[in-house]
Design a protein around this motif. Structure first.
Motif, mmCIF file in Angstrom:
data_model
loop_
_atom_site.group_PDB
_atom_site.id
_atom_site.type_symbol
_atom_site.label_atom_id
_atom_site.label_comp_id
_atom_site.label_asym_id
_atom_site.label_seq_id
_atom_site.Cartn_x
_atom_site.Cartn_y
_atom_site.Cartn_z
ATOM 1 N N GLU A 130 0.853 -1.193 0.000
ATOM 2 C CA GLU A 130 0.000 0.000 0.000
ATOM 3 C C GLU A 130 0.887 1.240 0.000
ATOM 4 N N PHE A 132 0.590 5.645 0.915
ATOM 5 C CA PHE A 132 -0.223 6.665 1.574
ATOM 6 C C PHE A 132 -0.411 7.823 0.606
ATOM 7 N N ASN A 133 -1.665 8.118 0.273
ATOM 8 C CA ASN A 133 -1.941 9.160 -0.718
ATOM 9 C C ASN A 133 -2.144 10.540 -0.102
ATOM 10 N N THR A 135 -4.083 11.030 2.537
ATOM 11 C CA THR A 135 -5.293 10.928 3.346
ATOM 12 C C THR A 135 -5.470 9.547 3.937
ATOM 13 N N GLU A 136 -5.196 8.530 3.108
ATOM 14 C CA GLU A 136 -5.410 7.160 3.545
ATOM 15 C C GLU A 136 -4.461 6.222 2.813
ATOM 16 N N TRP A 137 -4.383 4.987 3.322
ATOM 17 C CA TRP A 137 -3.571 3.967 2.667
ATOM 18 C C TRP A 137 -4.361 3.353 1.520
ATOM 19 N N VAL A 138 -3.713 3.256 0.368
ATOM 20 C CA VAL A 138 -4.350 2.735 -0.843
ATOM 21 C C VAL A 138 -3.526 1.562 -1.357
#
Length: 219
Positions: A130, A132-133, A135-138
């Motif tokens: 993953e 981190f973008n 805002t959140e882990w993608v």
């Protein structure tokens, strides 16, 4: 079972005896607690028997007890001995413990100045990747970077082990340098001296050039 004795006169004495201490049936032994999926925790094996004394083989010897805490993969043995001396032994293979964090490497960072986007790629030994973008882990092993900054990746394996790594991107410069040209344009009969001055707050200046025909450039 019965016995009797008869003398020559015909007198009879009879005796019976009850035999109830013969046991040739080995006790039943079952082991529970083995991991059925990957884990990064210790495994607690528990032995249960129909009767008798339960022992576990540890440190090269048999020790009385019905539980064993296992911290690494291997083959582990239990046995049960009943009062008649019957023995049942059973082993269990533990092969789902994984306490090693997966490896994570990030490639693609620019070593030299560029005015292009950068593609960061994470390579791992195993697990799900993953990034981190902001805002959140993608989920994904590839991240396209358009601006300088710190970017994070992480990988999680099936046992729950996590490795996280960040990379600092600091070679992107998409801002054109500032160019100023000065000169005395009021006295063209004596020729004009043009002076160019420039500044750049990003990658810094590489060179200043001029051209008389917009084709041939002179440093």
């Amino acid at each position: 079972y019965k016995f009797r004795v008869t003398d020559l006169a015909g007198n009879v004495t009879e005796r019976s005896v009850t035999v109830d201490k013969i046991d040739k049936v080995a006790p039943e032994l079952s082991i529970s607690g083995n991991a059925t999926s990957w884990t990064n925790q210790d495994v607690v094996l528990t032995a249960t028997a129909s009767d008798g004394v339960i022992e576990v083989f540890t440190n090269g010897t048999w020790v009385e007890g019905n539980t064993l805490t296992v911290s690494e993969n291997g083959t582990y043995k239990f046995r049960v001995t009943d009062l008649a001396g019957n023995i049942t032994e059973k082993s269990v293979i533990v092969d789902q413990i994984d306490k090693d964090a997966p490896t994570l490497e990030i490639s693609g960072n620019a070593a030299d100045w560029t005015n292009k986007d950068i593609t960061l790629t994470a390579t791992v030994s195993d697990g799900t990747v993953e990034f981190f973008n902001g805002t959140e882990w993608v989920a994904g092993a590839i991240q396209t970077v358009t601006t300088n900054g710190t970017y994070m990746f992480r990988v999680t394996d099936l046992a729950g082990n996590v490795t996280e790594q960040s990379v600092t991107v600091d070679k992107i410069d998409k801002d054109a340098p500032v160019l100023t040209v000065t000169g005395d344009l009021l006295t063209p009969s004596t020729g004009v001296t043009l002076t160019a001055s420039a500044m750049d707050s990003g990658s810094r200046l590489s060179k200043i050039e001029y051209s008389f025909n917009a084709e041939d450039w002179i440093t």
